[in-house]
Enzyme design. Structure first.
Site, PDB file in Angstrom:
ATOM      1  N   HIS A  55      95.277 -60.931  45.114  1.00 65.83           N
ATOM      2  CA  HIS A  55      95.427 -60.453  43.739  1.00 65.83           C
ATOM      3  C   HIS A  55      94.708 -59.117  43.590  1.00 65.83           C
ATOM      4  O   HIS A  55      94.044 -58.637  44.523  1.00 65.83           O
ATOM      5  CB  HIS A  55      94.911 -61.483  42.742  1.00 65.83           C
ATOM      6  CG  HIS A  55      93.437 -61.745  42.804  1.00 65.83           C
ATOM      7  ND1 HIS A  55      92.817 -62.284  43.912  1.00 65.83           N
ATOM      8  CD2 HIS A  55      92.434 -61.549  41.892  1.00 65.83           C
ATOM      9  CE1 HIS A  55      91.526 -62.426  43.684  1.00 65.83           C
ATOM     10  NE2 HIS A  55      91.275 -61.972  42.462  1.00 65.83           N
TER      11      HIS A  55
ATOM     12  N   HIS B 167      92.165 -57.958  41.688  1.00 66.29           N
ATOM     13  CA  HIS B 167      90.780 -57.740  41.305  1.00 66.29           C
ATOM     14  C   HIS B 167      90.111 -56.985  42.449  1.00 66.29           C
ATOM     15  O   HIS B 167      90.335 -57.295  43.627  1.00 66.29           O
ATOM     16  CB  HIS B 167      90.067 -59.058  41.016  1.00 66.29           C
ATOM     17  CG  HIS B 167      90.350 -59.564  39.629  1.00 66.29           C
ATOM     18  ND1 HIS B 167      90.267 -60.898  39.287  1.00 66.29           N
ATOM     19  CD2 HIS B 167      90.710 -58.905  38.488  1.00 66.29           C
ATOM     20  CE1 HIS B 167      90.568 -61.043  37.996  1.00 66.29           C
ATOM     21  NE2 HIS B 167      90.846 -59.851  37.498  1.00 66.29           N
TER      22      HIS B 167
ATOM     23  N   ASP C 119      87.382 -56.752  44.073  1.00 62.37           N
ATOM     24  CA  ASP C 119      86.639 -57.329  45.193  1.00 62.37           C
ATOM     25  C   ASP C 119      87.549 -57.939  46.253  1.00 62.37           C
ATOM     26  O   ASP C 119      87.062 -58.428  47.279  1.00 62.37           O
ATOM     27  CB  ASP C 119      85.620 -58.366  44.697  1.00 62.37           C
ATOM     28  CG  ASP C 119      86.232 -59.460  43.838  1.00 62.37           C
ATOM     29  OD1 ASP C 119      87.184 -59.177  43.094  1.00 62.37           O
ATOM     30  OD2 ASP C 119      85.747 -60.615  43.906  1.00 62.37           O
ATOM     31  N   HIS C 120      88.854 -57.872  46.026  1.00 61.06           N
ATOM     32  CA  HIS C 120      89.797 -58.409  47.009  1.00 61.06           C
ATOM     33  C   HIS C 120      90.711 -57.348  47.635  1.00 61.06           C
ATOM     34  O   HIS C 120      91.458 -57.668  48.554  1.00 61.06           O
ATOM     35  CB  HIS C 120      90.642 -59.514  46.370  1.00 61.06           C
ATOM     36  CG  HIS C 120      89.848 -60.736  46.034  1.00 61.06           C
ATOM     37  ND1 HIS C 120      89.804 -61.856  46.831  1.00 61.06           N
ATOM     38  CD2 HIS C 120      89.025 -60.999  44.991  1.00 61.06           C
ATOM     39  CE1 HIS C 120      88.999 -62.757  46.293  1.00 61.06           C
ATOM     40  NE2 HIS C 120      88.516 -62.258  45.169  1.00 61.06           N
TER      41      HIS C 120
ATOM     42  N   HIS D  46      94.513 -68.158  38.106  1.00 66.46           N
ATOM     43  CA  HIS D  46      93.455 -67.190  37.888  1.00 66.46           C
ATOM     44  C   HIS D  46      93.783 -66.354  36.655  1.00 66.46           C
ATOM     45  O   HIS D  46      94.846 -66.507  36.046  1.00 66.46           O
ATOM     46  CB  HIS D  46      93.284 -66.320  39.135  1.00 66.46           C
ATOM     47  CG  HIS D  46      92.005 -65.552  39.176  1.00 66.46           C
ATOM     48  ND1 HIS D  46      90.810 -66.073  38.768  1.00 66.46           N
ATOM     49  CD2 HIS D  46      91.740 -64.269  39.572  1.00 66.46           C
ATOM     50  CE1 HIS D  46      89.861 -65.157  38.923  1.00 66.46           C
ATOM     51  NE2 HIS D  46      90.405 -64.052  39.393  1.00 66.46           N
TER      52      HIS D  46
ATOM     53  N   ASP E 297      90.839 -66.938  44.490  1.00 67.37           N
ATOM     54  CA  ASP E 297      90.248 -67.062  43.162  1.00 67.37           C
ATOM     55  C   ASP E 297      91.107 -67.987  42.309  1.00 67.37           C
ATOM     56  O   ASP E 297      92.284 -67.709  42.074  1.00 67.37           O
ATOM     57  CB  ASP E 297      90.162 -65.691  42.480  1.00 67.37           C
ATOM     58  CG  ASP E 297      89.046 -64.835  43.049  1.00 67.37           C
ATOM     59  OD1 ASP E 297      88.603 -65.130  44.175  1.00 67.37           O
ATOM     60  OD2 ASP E 297      88.631 -63.874  42.386  1.00 67.37           O
TER      61      ASP E 297
ATOM     62  N   HIS F 123      82.933 -67.048  48.145  1.00 63.09           N
ATOM     63  CA  HIS F 123      83.122 -66.279  46.911  1.00 63.09           C
ATOM     64  C   HIS F 123      81.960 -66.538  45.959  1.00 63.09           C
ATOM     65  O   HIS F 123      82.136 -66.713  44.755  1.00 63.09           O
ATOM     66  CB  HIS F 123      84.470 -66.624  46.253  1.00 63.09           C
ATOM     67  CG  HIS F 123      84.951 -65.582  45.284  1.00 63.09           C
ATOM     68  ND1 HIS F 123      84.787 -65.701  43.925  1.00 63.09           N
ATOM     69  CD2 HIS F 123      85.575 -64.397  45.463  1.00 63.09           C
ATOM     70  CE1 HIS F 123      85.305 -64.664  43.313  1.00 63.09           C
ATOM     71  NE2 HIS F 123      85.792 -63.842  44.232  1.00 63.09           N
TER      72      HIS F 123
END
Length: 305
Positions: free
Chosen positions: A62, A64, A66-67, A142, A212, A270
């Site tokens: 996805h 976000h 941090d990914h 999510h 997530d 995570h």
């Protein structure tokens, strides 16, 4: 043949306490995959001696940061290292635009082609398959569109019991054994039973990645009986209300999903940056699913066949 998951990053939104953003380096038989690509992933690849140029398929769960914020850096480094082989990137709508925009405004023309495969977070899809493995996506719950990924080996061939094989078998007869057939004489009579000269196929292994997601039992059909399950556990159980609000999971929730899915092994990660010591994560999760481990950066999780 290998089936391993190396943890490159195990933290959530903010790097902290030596923990980095989410990324995993997957080796399955002849294939090398990258799962998510948070900031600093290429540094982690180098640190843990993972050969980035062997990666031909990158899966982004996805959008976000941090990914995926490490993706462009990795793409440019592959270019500088004179990569020529196509790079397949699987991810949600918009990721292709992000990549194209950065290439456009940096006036960059890569040495290799990026082949983008858009994922659909509303359903399960087969993303990749060959003669040894298949990879599919499935929906996660999510705050923005997000997919999990399931890696499954295809059924493996019957193995020859070499110590029992007669020395005078022909190549055709050996091929017959590998296909599960008995060896017949000219009259059609069985002279060697297949079961006497072969061993069962090796186990076909599987890995499910749930990046997530809040607690959601609708994922159970997709991950049932998986050998290894990675499920986010951003918070300890005391922060269950916060997990619900942010569409994340707690240790107990991750362990409950693993138990209900009949997973062989659960790896949790995570971690929220609010926690310096993640030992309590393991202690809490094991109360509900004993076969749990922590996702620790630099460590490989091996799935035996």
């Amino acid at each position: 043949m290998p089936f391993s998951v190396k943890i490159l990053g195990s933290n959530s939104a903010t790097p902290a306490y030596g923990r980095n953003h989410t990324a995993q380096f997957i080796q399955i038989q002849k294939h090398t995959f990258l799962l998510d690509c948070g900031e600093g992933t290429q540094l982690q690849l180098a640190k843990y001696h993972c050969k980035a140029q062997k990666i031909n398929h990158i899966f982004i769960s996805h959008l976000h940061g941090d990914h995926y914020l490490g993706l462009m850096g990795l793409i440019f480094t592959m270019h500088l290292l004179r990569r020529e082989k196509d790079l397949n990137i699987y991810g949600p709508q918009g990721l292709d635009e992000i990549i194209t925009l950065q290439l456009k405004y940096s006036a960059s023309a890569l040495n290799y082609k990026i082949r983008f495969h858009q994922t659909d977070s509303t359903k399960t899809e087969l993303l990749f398959a060959d003669d040894t493995i298949e990879i599919s996506s499935f929906p996660l719950n999510h705050r923005i569109p997000c997919t999990g990924f399931l890696f499954k080996e295809k059924p493996k061939p019957i193995r020859l019991h070499k110590e029992r094989l007669p020395a005078d078998l022909t190549l055709l007869q050996i091929a017959t054994l590998k296909k599960g057939g008995d060896i017949l004489n000219e009259n059609g009579e069985v002279i060697f039973k297949n079961s006497d000269l072969t061993l069962p196929p090796r186990k076909s292994r599987s890995y499910a990645y749930c990046s997530d997601t809040k607690y959601d039992e609708t994922i159970l059909p997709y991950i049932k009986d998986v050998d290894l399950l990675y499920h986010e556990a951003t918070f300890l159980e005391a922060k269950a209300i916060w997990a619900e609000k942010t569409f994340h999971s707690t240790t107990k929730e991750a362990a409950t999903i693993a138990k209900k899915a009949n997973a062989g092994l659960l790896a949790i990660g995570h971690y929220s940056a609010r926690y310096k010591d993640v030992t309590p994560f393991l202690e809490e999760a094991k109360q509900h699913f004993d076969n749990t481990i922590l996702a620790i950066e630099g460590e490989s999780i091996e799935i035996e066949d």
